[in-house]
Design an enzyme around this catalytic site. Structure first.
Site, mmCIF file in Angstrom:
data_model
loop_
_atom_site.group_PDB
_atom_site.id
_atom_site.type_symbol
_atom_site.label_atom_id
_atom_site.label_comp_id
_atom_site.label_asym_id
_atom_site.label_seq_id
_atom_site.Cartn_x
_atom_site.Cartn_y
_atom_site.Cartn_z
ATOM 1 N N SER A 137 0.852 -1.188 0.000
ATOM 2 C CA SER A 137 0.000 0.000 0.000
ATOM 3 C C SER A 137 0.887 1.237 0.000
ATOM 4 C CB SER A 137 -0.874 0.014 1.242
ATOM 5 O OG SER A 137 -0.080 0.331 2.367
ATOM 6 N N LYS A 138 0.223 2.370 0.107
ATOM 7 C CA LYS A 138 0.972 3.642 0.056
ATOM 8 C C LYS A 138 2.053 3.724 1.131
ATOM 9 C CE LYS A 138 -2.586 6.360 -2.049
ATOM 10 N NZ LYS A 138 -3.846 6.956 -1.744
ATOM 11 N N ARG A 139 1.856 2.971 2.211
ATOM 12 C CA ARG A 139 2.857 3.001 3.280
ATOM 13 C C ARG A 139 4.222 2.514 2.789
ATOM 14 N NH1 ARG A 139 1.883 -0.874 6.466
ATOM 15 N NH2 ARG A 139 0.071 -1.634 5.344
#
Ligand code: GLU
Length: 469
Positions: free
Chosen positions: A238-240
């Protein structure tokens, strides 16, 4: 039967690596079968869909070189068609109007939950004919009440779902708009899709979609649900995890060939082969060889592949992508050697094209300052004579080639009776500004004789200034 596959992203964000891998698998399957690949933008969620996201997806696909044979089709341009088919299903008694208010539906769901049941629409309006005049309604699909749906998934094997687990799906909301699953079904049918390759998050939709296809009298495509990609830490990517957008990989200096090779191997194998040209991928690809388990993203491996492609692809092809990075870093490559020639000598010194541009500035721009450490060590008074002698020998050359340049440097060392290091390092710092560069013969060869002269002069006056200060 000729194969038609599709990639059907919702334009709610950039093209991420998971989507790109799904697109690649879908594209490869079409190509491997001599079929067609369709691009469809699923933009029915008007609140979440944006024009920028649509463009970002197209940009990502283009950068990767995943060209489409048909499309991009936009679902928002096909509302009339969805409406027409919903009317048809209503007329044929395969769908019905449901007048239940959302409040009533919520209450029923709450009660079901309280009883520990799965919330589902109880079919209240399925057979009713006492339709209230002028009231708004949703249209629900009459899901078969018994029997089961069998999916022979290319990746996950046979999946069976009993129809008793499926309730009657809303296919048209009370505001008149068609719902997501219905649009997908109509599109897959109209676009002649024979193989649906998509993320495993859509498995739950598949039995409902198959039932609707059958009600419409449409052929049911084959399915391949691809597992998700996990980050280095084992959590869903994910964006993390910093770079998940395909274009971020471009910005970071990766070649699309490296990313494609990385993505194809992330979940698919052909023996223990790691490096695949596009044509090899097409030749060997099969849906059945895609693995079932989730794959973890490994940036180190991507870097390794990037280095491989920078070194082995024809420099003229690398140059197409490198050019963007030079421009991005404000380096005007119009004056200086060709990018191909720079790439040929720099490719094995960097991990990315971004680094390649960073370390190649001196080929295109003059500089006023030297790397401090390198200058301190190598541009000392003892370097003055070697620099002046090597300059004379270089200027005397009739032809400017790596061989003649190398000979001039050797001849300088011999004439002065010193080791190569005493000549080479000062010369390197003088012409490149730092202590790191490819070997001097090829480096100087890419700089003109005139530039080399000017830079040696500048280094000599730098030494003189230093002596006086
Ligand atoms: N639009 C869906 C998504 O972006 C894909 C639907 C499909 O492939 O059937 O997740």
């Amino acid at each position: 039967m000729s194969v038609v596959t599709r990639f059907a992203p919702s334009p709610t964000g950039y093209l991420h690596v998971g989507g790109a891998r799904t697109a690649l698998y879908s594209w490869l399957y079409a190509k491997s079968q001599g079929g067609e690949f369709v691009l469809r933008i699923e933009d029915t969620d008007i609140e979440r869909s944006t024009e920028e996201a649509k463009q970002a997806i197209l940009d990502g696909m283009q950068w990767l070189g995943l060209s489409w044979d048909k499309g991009p089709y936009l679902q928002t341009e096909r509302f009339d068609r969805y409406k027409e088919l919903i009317e048809r299903l209503l007329e044929e008694g395969k769908a019905y109007k449901c007048f239940m208010s959302s409040q009533e539906l919520d209450e029923i769901r709450e009660q079901q939950k309280a009883r520990g049941e799965k919330p589902r629409y109880p079919g209240t309006w399925r057979d009713r004919t006492d339709h209230p005049e002028g009231e708004s309604y949703a249209v629900r699909f009459k899901n078969p009440l018994d029997g089961k749906v069998v999916i022979n998934d290319h990746i996950r094997g046979t999946i069976e779902i009993s129809n008793s687990e499926l309730d009657d799906l809303v296919i048209q909301r009370s505001d008149g708009t068609p719902t997501y699953n219905f649009c997908v079904v109509v599109d897959d049918w109209d676009m002649g899709i024979t193989h649906v390759v998509r993320g495993e998050d859509h498995i739950n939709n598949t039995p409902r979609q198959i039932n609707i296809l059958q009600a419409l009298g449409a052929p049911v495509p084959e399915y391949a649900h691809v597992s998700m990609i996990l980050g280095d830490d084992g959590k869903k990517l994910s964006k993390r995890h910093n770079a998940v957008s395909v274009m971020q990989y471009r910005d970071d200096g990766f070649l699309p060939q490296a990313l494609l090779n990385y993505l194809v191997r992330l979940g698919w194998a052909h023996g223990d082969q790691e490096i695949f040209s596009l044509s090899e991928m097409i030749e060997h690809f099969s849906l059945d060889a895609i693995g079932q388990s989730a794959s973890a993203f490994n940036t180190e491996k991507l870097i390794w592949l990037n280095q491989h492609y920078m070194k082995t692809m024809p420099a003229s092809e690398v140059a197409v992508f490198a050019k963007w990075h030079f421009a991005e870093q404000g380096i005007d490559t119009a004056n200086g050697p060709t990018l191909e020639n720079v790439i040929a000598i720099q490719a094995d010194r960097v991990k990315t094209l971004k680094e390649m541009a960073q370390i190649s500035r001196y080929f295109f721009e003059d500089f006023d300052e030297f790397d401090e450490k390198a200058a301190k060590k190598h541009l000392r008074p003892v370097a003055k004579e070697p620099l002046l002698v090597v300059k004379d020998k270089l200027l005397a050359l009739e032809t400017w080639t790596p061989e003649t340049i190398g000979e001039a440097i050797n001849a300088t060392a011999e004439a002065l009776g010193v080791g190569m290091g005493k000549i080479g390092m000062p010369l390197r710092v003088a012409v490149t500004g730092s202590g790191n560069s490819p070997s001097l013969d090829v480096t100087l060869n890419l700089l003109s004789k005139q530039k080399v002269e000017q830079r040696i002069d500048k280094a000599v006056s730098f030494i003189a200034n230093r002596e006086n200060s």
